[in-house]
Design an enzyme around this catalytic site. Structure first.
Site, PDB file in Angstrom:
ATOM      1  N   CYS A   1      -6.273   1.942   1.864  1.00 28.78           N
ATOM      2  CA  CYS A   1      -5.986   3.171   2.596  1.00 28.78           C
ATOM      3  C   CYS A   1      -6.510   4.411   1.890  1.00 28.78           C
ATOM      4  O   CYS A   1      -7.106   5.303   2.519  1.00 28.78           O
ATOM      5  CB  CYS A   1      -4.485   3.298   2.847  1.00 28.78           C
ATOM      6  SG  CYS A   1      -3.478   3.014   1.373  1.00 28.78           S
TER       7      CYS A   1
ATOM      8  N   HIS B   1      -1.194  10.046   3.211  1.00 26.85           N
ATOM      9  CA  HIS B   1      -1.713  10.146   1.853  1.00 26.85           C
ATOM     10  C   HIS B   1      -2.536  11.420   1.712  1.00 26.85           C
ATOM     11  O   HIS B   1      -3.290  11.789   2.628  1.00 26.85           O
ATOM     12  CB  HIS B   1      -2.621   8.959   1.526  1.00 26.85           C
ATOM     13  CG  HIS B   1      -1.911   7.653   1.372  1.00 26.85           C
ATOM     14  ND1 HIS B   1      -0.540   7.522   1.405  1.00 26.85           N
ATOM     15  CD2 HIS B   1      -2.414   6.400   1.184  1.00 26.85           C
ATOM     16  CE1 HIS B   1      -0.228   6.236   1.242  1.00 26.85           C
ATOM     17  NE2 HIS B   1      -1.339   5.544   1.103  1.00 26.85           N
TER      18      HIS B   1
END
EC number: 1.2.1.11
Length: 337
Positions: A131, A243
């Site tokens: 990710c 994130h």
């Protein structure tokens, strides 16, 4: 023509997101099958707003007739069942870490290296990157094309959802306990995550890096350019989804910050929000449920020749996992199968 699609790990955070995005994007599927471990067999999972699928046992499922398998069950499970699905004729798009560095398995971010999809025929598997790597290489691609990146130094601020539902629950429970004067011992993380940051994601390696940091180095090289030098520090922070990354880039050629901003804004999959005023940037809370990689705070790094810095944020369950896998599937059916 409609396709038969299997979602492996359908009861996990990413699996549920895959089902949701398949429905949202009207992926041309005649049938979608939800698969998970025997513990989840018979459970119901949502497919879009109105449909519900009954979870079937992955270990007993016959993949014959499945065209595409979207897989996110964990590395050990993937090691066993992704080859089994591929042998039965499915193209497996695998979100686990197991296949990413296999030289016979392409590692793909469609906005960056779409052409690598063709390599799936060697093993029948396409790997979805980590990710944190995905959002970074999307942001790096237009800058690399314009001025060739020599070196990247990145610090990540990664949400608890990247470690699964139990990690999100741990953050929630520790936060609640704080307000009633209780002290809950950490189980998922090495230290308490509530009101804290933890400079460790995954296990430590011999050189002092964590495996998450190693992934960002080797995956960026495989996806974008093996010549790029990458140094990463990956940190878990007390957020649920999204994130963020502070990225500093050293280029071979000069690139003005206004031109960098223009190139980023014109690139596929990127939205630039960069106003030099309080709040003129994007944070993880704002990107939850969004598909784009958001870039803010583009500026010159005066400490190196041809240096730039930027702030990069994305929903790790969507672009960082489920959405990227489905974008690969969309490209796959356009001209590869």
């Amino acid at each position: 023509m409609g396709y038969r699609v299997a979602v492996i790990g359908a009861t996990g955070n990413v699996g549920r997101e895959m089902l949701q995005i398949l429905a949202e994007r009207n992926f041309p599927a005649d049938e979608v099958v939800a698969l998970a471990s025997s513990r989840s067999t018979g459970q119901s999972v949502s497919f879009g707003e109105n449909a519900v699928l009954k979870v079937q046992d992955l270990a007993k499922f016959d993949f014959k007739g499945i065209d595409i398998a979207l897989s996110s069950p964990g590395a050990r499970v993937s090691a066993e069942h992704s080859p089994r699905a591929a042998k039965a004729g499915a193209v497996v798009i695998d979100n686990t870490s197991y296949w990413r560095m296999d030289p016979d398995v392409p590692l793909v971010v469609p906005e960056v290296n779409r052409e690598a999809i063709a390599g799936y025929k060697r093993r029948g598997i396409i790997a979805n990157p980590n990710c944190s790597t995905i959002q970074m290489v999307v942001a790096l691609k237009p800058l690399h094309d314009a001025a060739t990146i020599k070196r990247v130094v990145v610090a990540t601020y990664q949400s608890t959802s990247g470690a699964g539902k139990e990690a999100m629950d741990e953050l929630l429970n520790q936060t609640k306990s704080f307000f009633v004067n209780q002290d809950l011992e950490p189980k998922k993380f090495a230290k308490n995550i509530a009101f804290n940051v933890i400079p460790q994601i995954d296990v430590f390696m011999e050189d002092g890096s964590t495996k998450e940091e190693w992934k960002m180095v080797v995956e960026t090289k495989k996806i974008l350019d093996p010549k790029i030098k990458v140094h990463a520090t990956c940190v878990r922070v007390p957020t649920f989804i999204g994130h963020a990354e502070a990225v500093t880039i050293e280029l071979e050629q000069p690139l003005e910050e206004d031109e960098a901003r223009r190139l980023l804004a014109a690139a596929p999959g990127i939205l630039v929000v960069d106003r030099r005023e309080p709040g003129g940037y994007v944070t993880p809370k704002e990107v939850t449920g969004q598909d784009a990689v958001f870039v803010s705070r583009v500026r010159v790094d005066p400490t190196v020749e041809h240096g730039l810095s930027l702030w990069c944020v994305s929903d790790n369950l969507r672009k960082g996992a489920a959405l990227n896998a489905i974008q690969i599937a969309e490209e796959l059916i356009k001209g590869y199968i």
